[in-house]
Scaffold this motif. Structure first.
Motif, PDB file in Angstrom:
ATOM      1  N   LYS A 263       0.793  -1.227   0.000  1.00 21.07           N
ATOM      2  CA  LYS A 263       0.000   0.000   0.000  1.00 21.07           C
ATOM      3  C   LYS A 263       0.828   1.281   0.000  1.00 21.07           C
TER       4      LYS A 263
ATOM      5  N   PHE B 130      -1.865  -0.087  -4.498  1.00 21.81           N
ATOM      6  CA  PHE B 130      -3.276  -0.467  -4.627  1.00 21.81           C
ATOM      7  C   PHE B 130      -3.574  -0.956  -6.034  1.00 21.81           C
TER       8      PHE B 130
ATOM      9  N   GLU C  54      -8.041   4.524  -8.922  1.00 25.92           N
ATOM     10  CA  GLU C  54      -8.551   3.481  -8.037  1.00 25.92           C
ATOM     11  C   GLU C  54     -10.039   3.609  -7.753  1.00 25.92           C
ATOM     12  N   ARG C  55     -10.635   4.738  -8.100  1.00 28.94           N
ATOM     13  CA  ARG C  55     -12.059   4.932  -7.818  1.00 28.94           C
ATOM     14  C   ARG C  55     -12.937   3.916  -8.542  1.00 28.94           C
TER      15      ARG C  55
ATOM     16  N   LYS D 235     -13.067   0.777  -6.534  1.00 29.46           N
ATOM     17  CA  LYS D 235     -13.822   0.993  -5.304  1.00 29.46           C
ATOM     18  C   LYS D 235     -15.325   1.054  -5.576  1.00 29.46           C
TER      19      LYS D 235
ATOM     20  N   TRP E  69     -16.119   4.627   0.637  1.00 30.95           N
ATOM     21  CA  TRP E  69     -14.975   4.917  -0.229  1.00 30.95           C
ATOM     22  C   TRP E  69     -14.864   6.400  -0.554  1.00 30.95           C
TER      23      TRP E  69
ATOM     24  N   THR F  33      -8.447   4.838   2.035  1.00 33.12           N
ATOM     25  CA  THR F  33      -8.373   3.571   1.307  1.00 33.12           C
ATOM     26  C   THR F  33      -8.205   2.407   2.274  1.00 33.12           C
TER      27      THR F  33
ATOM     28  N   TRP G 146     -11.553   1.495   3.518  1.00 31.90           N
ATOM     29  CA  TRP G 146     -12.365   0.822   2.501  1.00 31.90           C
ATOM     30  C   TRP G 146     -11.921  -0.625   2.314  1.00 31.90           C
TER      31      TRP G 146
END
Length: 200
Positions: free
Chosen positions: A30, A44, A93-94, A97, A159, A164, A167
């Motif tokens: 991470k 991630f 990364e959204r 998520k 999120w 992160t 989440w």
């Protein structure tokens, strides 16, 4: 291909193993930035990129060993590939998520559509393993549809408003615990409307 029964431990490992592997991989990577072919990726995104083929592999093994896959399993692996792939490709990364949100909205929508038609699509998936009267199936389907909708909303809130780390913990442990608690809470419904298998 006829459906074959699979050892419970192996089935659980194939279904939940990728999620646990994602969690462990995220903890290890991470805080790292990894350069691949001249492009920098966050830890991630690297773990997401590894999770996609692992999910496809374990789903394929489930199909090979049992001879069948549920619509839920198929939809899940497709959305993992699509949203995970978008996250890695766009380095955002959204998208990944958002994947649980899309999955639960899809399931809630399908079940809700069936309810509007006076049908329980859930029964067509679980009817053989969970014999129950029609009224019970309609009640359970309505509850699960609302539960999936609540999970979708919860995922969006977490999120978008938390870290992160929060989440990932929610996705790994929170969703699993919520599922377990929900089905455990349906015990009285199953007792009230359940049908003994030898009477089916």
């Amino acid at each position: 291909m006829a459906e074959r029964k699979l050892n419970g431990g192996l089935k659980a490992a194939l279904e939940y193993g990728p999620i646990l592997a994602f969690f462990i991989g995220y903890l290890q990577l991470k805080d790292q930035v990894i350069s691949i072919a001249g492009t920098d990726y966050s830890g991630f995104l690297v773990v997401t990129a590894l999770f996609i083929p692992l999910m496809v592999l374990t789903t394929g093994l489930l199909w090979a060993l049992t001879g069948s896959l549920s619509r839920m399993q198929l939809a899940t692996v497709v959305l993992v590939v699509v949203f995970g792939g978008l996250s890695v490709w766009l380095q955002d990364e959204r998208f990944f998520k958002m994947k649980p949100t899309m999955i639960y909205l899809l399931f809630a929508g399908v079940l809700g559509f069936g309810l509007m038609r006076g049908q329980s699509y859930l029964r067509s998936v679980m009817g053989e393993t969970l014999p129950m009267r029609d009224e019970g199936w309609m009640i359970l389907t309505k509850r699960i549809a609302l539960f999936f909708l609540a999970l979708a909303i919860t995922n969006e809130v977490i999120w978008r408003s938390l870290s992160t780390d929060a989440w990932v913990n929610f996705k790994t442990f929170g969703l699993t615990a919520a599922m377990f608690a929900f089905f455990l809470s349906q015990g009285r419904l199953l007792q009230t409307y359940g049908i003994e298998k030898d009477k089916v």
